[in-house]
Design a protein around this motif. Structure first.
Motif, PDB file in Angstrom:
ATOM      1  N   THR A 168       0.822  -1.214   0.000  1.00  0.00           N
ATOM      2  CA  THR A 168       0.000   0.000   0.000  1.00  0.00           C
ATOM      3  C   THR A 168       0.854   1.261   0.000  1.00  0.00           C
ATOM      4  N   ASN A 169       2.089   1.158   0.483  1.00  0.00           N
ATOM      5  CA  ASN A 169       3.002   2.286   0.381  1.00  0.00           C
ATOM      6  C   ASN A 169       3.254   2.625  -1.085  1.00  0.00           C
ATOM      7  N   VAL A 170       3.400   1.592  -1.910  1.00  0.00           N
ATOM      8  CA  VAL A 170       3.632   1.810  -3.345  1.00  0.00           C
ATOM      9  C   VAL A 170       2.381   2.387  -3.997  1.00  0.00           C
ATOM     10  N   VAL A 171       1.208   2.033  -3.481  1.00  0.00           N
ATOM     11  CA  VAL A 171      -0.041   2.625  -3.980  1.00  0.00           C
ATOM     12  C   VAL A 171      -0.101   4.107  -3.627  1.00  0.00           C
ATOM     13  N   GLY A 172       0.475   4.477  -2.457  1.00  0.00           N
ATOM     14  CA  GLY A 172       0.499   5.892  -2.089  1.00  0.00           C
ATOM     15  C   GLY A 172       0.246   6.201  -0.628  1.00  0.00           C
ATOM     16  N   LEU A 173      -0.007   5.162   0.196  1.00  0.00           N
ATOM     17  CA  LEU A 173      -0.233   5.404   1.616  1.00  0.00           C
ATOM     18  C   LEU A 173       0.078   4.119   2.387  1.00  0.00           C
ATOM     19  N   PRO A 174       1.085   4.140   3.249  1.00  0.00           N
ATOM     20  CA  PRO A 174       1.424   2.930   4.013  1.00  0.00           C
ATOM     21  C   PRO A 174       0.384   2.701   5.113  1.00  0.00           C
ATOM     22  N   THR A 175      -0.686   2.018   4.775  1.00  0.00           N
ATOM     23  CA  THR A 175      -1.864   1.939   5.635  1.00  0.00           C
ATOM     24  C   THR A 175      -1.573   1.325   6.998  1.00  0.00           C
ATOM     25  N   HIS A 176      -0.744   0.310   7.050  1.00  0.00           N
ATOM     26  CA  HIS A 176      -0.456  -0.311   8.342  1.00  0.00           C
ATOM     27  C   HIS A 176       0.176   0.682   9.297  1.00  0.00           C
ATOM     28  N   ARG A 177       1.094   1.476   8.799  1.00  0.00           N
ATOM     29  CA  ARG A 177       1.779   2.465   9.640  1.00  0.00           C
ATOM     30  C   ARG A 177       0.857   3.631   9.975  1.00  0.00           C
ATOM     31  N   VAL A 178       0.073   4.078   9.004  1.00  0.00           N
ATOM     32  CA  VAL A 178      -0.884   5.161   9.265  1.00  0.00           C
ATOM     33  C   VAL A 178      -1.848   4.741  10.374  1.00  0.00           C
ATOM     34  N   TYR A 179      -2.341   3.522  10.301  1.00  0.00           N
ATOM     35  CA  TYR A 179      -3.268   3.024  11.322  1.00  0.00           C
ATOM     36  C   TYR A 179      -2.614   3.039  12.698  1.00  0.00           C
ATOM     37  N   GLN A 180      -1.379   2.532  12.781  1.00  0.00           N
ATOM     38  CA  GLN A 180      -0.658   2.521  14.065  1.00  0.00           C
ATOM     39  C   GLN A 180      -0.479   3.923  14.620  1.00  0.00           C
ATOM     40  N   GLU A 181      -0.090   4.856  13.764  1.00  0.00           N
ATOM     41  CA  GLU A 181       0.175   6.222  14.209  1.00  0.00           C
ATOM     42  C   GLU A 181      -1.112   6.934  14.618  1.00  0.00           C
TER      43      GLU A 181
END
Length: 186
Positions: A168-181
């Motif tokens: 998802t980072n390559v798609v444009g948003l590292p969702t796992h990390r965004v969720y954690q933060e």
């Protein structure tokens, strides 16, 4: 918590929706220039923070503004969004048969404080034929995408051999990390 996504990217909007996150989109025009002495990761974070600062005085207390900037980097050279067909062709030709990095800088603005981070994914492309590159550019017009490609399009289906890191980072948003933060800011 009210989440404001400051991005017109349909891919970022779709990813947040798939995550089950309620958000609204608010856009501001921001100059995306950056100092030339920054590393690629620093560039992605610098631009994400610049986008967040555009909201500094204009959001409700405890609301969170999420901004992001994704860049593609090969051998230290930053590939932004292509300026036209030939520029897109040059970028994709440069990526052909090589490893590159996709770096997304993310900034979360809450109560006039910015929390920022970045994620790096390594992407390995197989060698591409010039005719295939031209057809992709003609069909998909990837002019709004860093590095002139979208992983969810033709390159992701036939050109990418492997990825080290977040898809998802390559798609444009590292969702796992965004969720954690975001969980930390609740």
């Amino acid at each position: 918590m009210q989440l404001i996504l400051a991005s017109k990217s349909p891919r970022r909007q779709e990813l947040l929706t798939l995550m089950g996150v309620d958000f609204k989109v608010v856009l501001k025009d921001v100059d995306e220039s950056y100092p030339q002495n920054l590393s690629p990761a620093e560039v992605a974070v610098f631009i994400a923070e610049k986008k967040a600062r555009a909201f500094d005085e204009k959001i409700e207390e405890n609301a969170i503004v999420l901004t992001a900037d994704t860049i593609v980097c090969v051998d230290g050279l930053i590939l932004g969004k292509p300026e036209g067909e030939e520029h897109a062709f040059e970028m994709l030709s440069l990526l052909s048969g090589r490893k590159h990095e996709v770096i997304t800088g993310v900034a979360l603005l809450q109560n006039q404080k910015i929390h920022s981070f970045y994620e790096i994914s390594e992407v390995y492309f197989k060698s591409l034929e010039a005719a295939d590159i031209r057809k992709y550019i003609e069909d998909c017009k990837p002019f709004d995408k860093a590095g002139a490609y979208g992983i969810q399009e033709w390159p992701g289906l036939v050109a990418i051999e492997r990825i080290n890191g977040s898809y998802t980072n390559v798609v444009g948003l590292p969702t796992h990390r965004v969720y954690q933060e975001l969980q930390k800011l609740k």
